[in-house]
Scaffold this active site. Structure first.
Site, PDB file in Angstrom:
ATOM      1  N   SER A  12       5.964  -2.410  -3.645  1.00 33.00           N
ATOM      2  CA  SER A  12       4.959  -2.214  -4.686  1.00 33.00           C
ATOM      3  C   SER A  12       5.210  -3.160  -5.861  1.00 33.00           C
ATOM      4  CB  SER A  12       4.983  -0.761  -5.163  1.00 33.00           C
ATOM      5  OG  SER A  12       4.124  -0.568  -6.263  1.00 33.00           O
ATOM      6  N   ASP A  35      -1.842  -2.229  -3.003  1.00 39.25           N
ATOM      7  CA  ASP A  35      -0.801  -1.499  -3.716  1.00 39.25           C
ATOM      8  C   ASP A  35      -1.400  -0.444  -4.636  1.00 39.25           C
ATOM      9  OD1 ASP A  35       1.959  -1.038  -4.780  1.00 39.25           O
ATOM     10  OD2 ASP A  35       0.990  -1.733  -6.607  1.00 39.25           O
ATOM     11  N   LYS A  38       3.149  -7.328  -6.430  1.00 39.68           N
ATOM     12  CA  LYS A  38       2.435  -7.736  -7.645  1.00 39.68           C
ATOM     13  C   LYS A  38       3.122  -8.928  -8.305  1.00 39.68           C
ATOM     14  CE  LYS A  38       2.442  -3.578  -9.487  1.00 39.68           C
ATOM     15  NZ  LYS A  38       2.566  -2.300  -8.803  1.00 39.68           N
ATOM     16  N   HIS A  89      10.756  -8.184 -14.819  1.00 39.98           N
ATOM     17  CA  HIS A  89      10.213  -6.847 -14.556  1.00 39.98           C
ATOM     18  C   HIS A  89      11.306  -5.826 -14.763  1.00 39.98           C
ATOM     19  CE1 HIS A  89       7.787  -3.641 -12.840  1.00 39.98           C
ATOM     20  NE2 HIS A  89       8.878  -3.243 -12.230  1.00 39.98           N
ATOM     21  N   ARG A 102       1.024   7.669  -2.983  1.00 41.98           N
ATOM     22  CA  ARG A 102       2.431   8.057  -3.014  1.00 41.98           C
ATOM     23  C   ARG A 102       2.686   9.101  -4.091  1.00 41.98           C
ATOM     24  NH1 ARG A 102       4.731   2.880  -4.570  1.00 41.98           N
ATOM     25  NH2 ARG A 102       6.675   4.023  -4.826  1.00 41.98           N
TER      26      ARG A 102
END
Length: 436
Positions: A194, A172, A198, A93, A179
């Site tokens: 967050s 989320d 995931k 990620h 947010r």
């Protein structure tokens, strides 16, 4: 008509939970489990979760609170299970940046070693491009796969890049949107939970994080990026996922392109054994981390790029998702050249300026659901370290809508800074640190 209805009594009150964090106290595990579940069910109102998000932004959370918050987000939806695969799984990620096309060459490179890479990705918003937007520049390629299609492709091909299902961490999705409109996006506990809710729900055995810092990054300050990386690594470890983070430089764009089809073309150069040195360096650094986490040590990933193995895996991955690997990539209807106004060596190139220009040219979107131009973006001709003379082309702006050129030029015009011709510049460090 008389109906007898009994409503369940909630074990907590939202105001009580908000007050706890507002006053700087720790939320209990039970409070966290309840507030995430109740928010997902609609029992906790948007205004109340807004107040709680701001209290978290102002007062923070400790490791146990963030870990429990993340677990509660995961529990709000489904979890994927790759245990039936005959090969280990590893994922990557990135926190996002300008010209960050690393996933495209990275996933097939790692898959060429017999490791499965389930890369669930998203679309771009604002100045950072989305991986799915880039790949959709390839004719026929599709992002939406069923779980069965994903599992089959991982077993047969080894790599898949596709859209994440709506069932992963639905809490989320609600909180992310909230947010965005309450000025609490930058809360590190909320960013970390967050991302990691995931990624952990995706079910991969190992995770490598690319946490960027610099002008074009979400976390501009290195200290903030380092704190985010440390928090996410801890969350992964707490959840039993082998997690490591690389802190990487995003002061200048990665590579020489920012834009969907342009970045696919550059990724193909990397997969063919060429491409910009910074893109190759980061791709290989992340590949080594992902492979080591999966038990493949001392892999010569540079050779796998040079000898065609990674390209073979790319072609198989794109073809499996309906893409025509031999079709020409789209080209923009209008290309405008930007020229240097004096001599020198490029000592700085502002990533944010380049990213905003690409976005204004049509490569990005201002709100979810907007369409993007596959061929729009910025081609960087003069990058950091290049010598230029006044009048030389330093960039090309690509778009199908020439009326966008003026605002894109306004964003990018001052992005280059120069030193005197012949100046020796320090080597750019792409990987700043490793956090495990």
């Amino acid at each position: 008509m008389n109906e007898n209805r009994t409503s369940a009594v909630e074990p907590f009150d939202a105001v009580e939970v908000i007050r706890t964090k507002r006053d700087g106290d720790r939320l209990t595990p039970e409070q966290i489990d309840w507030v995430i579940d109740a928010y997902t069910r609609g029992v906790v109102a948007e205004q109340q979760m807004s107040a709680l998000a701001m209290a978290i932004f102002l007062n923070g959370m400790d490791r146990e609170e963030i870990s429990r918050w993340t677990a509660a987000m995961i529990a709000s939806g489904e979890r994927m299970d790759f245990s039936s695969l005959s090969k280990p799984t590893t994922d990557k990620h990135s926190t996002g940046g300008v010209g960050d096309k690393i996933t495209l060459p990275l996933a097939p490179l790692v898959a060429s070693y017999g490791v499965a890479v389930p890369q669930l990705s998203g679309r771009g918003l604002g100045h950072t491009g989305g991986t799915l937007d880039k790949l959709e520049a390839i004719p026929g390629w599709r992002a939406d796969l069923s779980n069965e299609e994903m599992m089959r492709q991982l077993e047969e091909v080894g790599a898949v890049i596709c859209a994440a299902g709506s069932g992963l961490a639905p809490a989320d999705k609600k909180l992310y949107a909230l947010r965005d409109v309450t000025a609490t996006v930058e809360a590190i506990p909320l960013i970390a939970s967050s991302i990691m809710s995931k990624k952990i729900a995706e079910g991969t055995a190992a995770l490598t994080l690319d946490v960027k810092t610099g002008a074009g990054a979400f976390m501009r300050e290195e200290s903030d990026a380092r704190e985010l990386a440390r928090t996410m690594v801890d969350l992964g470890s707490d959840a039993g996922v082998r997690t490591v983070a690389l802190l990487t430089d995003m002061s200048a764009p990665l590579g020489r392109t920012a834009g969907n089809g342009l970045e696919v073309r550059e990724s193909l150069e990397v997969l063919a054994g060429g491409g910009p040195a910074d893109v190759v360096e980061l791709t290989c650094a992340l590949a080594r981390e992902m492979l080591e986490a999966s038990g493949v040590n001392d892999a010569d990933v540079e050779t796998a790029l040079a000898d065609g193995r990674a390209m073979d895996a790319w072609r198989a991955m794109i073809t499996a998702q309906g893409g025509d690997v031999d079709a020409p990539l789209p080209t923009a209807k209008h290309v405008e050249e930007l020229r240097a106004d004096h001599d020198g060596v490029v000592e700085g190139l502002d990533a944010m300026g380049v990213g905003v220009a690409a976005w204004r040219l049509g490569a990005g979107r201002s709100r979810p659901g907007e369409s993007v131009q596959a061929a729009a973006g910025v081609e960087i001709v003069a990058h950091v370290g290049d010598q230029v003379r006044s009048g030389d082309v330093i960039a090309r702006l690509h778009t199908d809508t020439p009326e966008r050129i003026a605002r894109a030029t306004e964003a990018i015009r001052g992005s280059w800074s120069y030193a005197s011709a012949g100046t020796e510049l320090p080597q750019r460090r792409i990987v700043i640190d490793r956090i495990a």
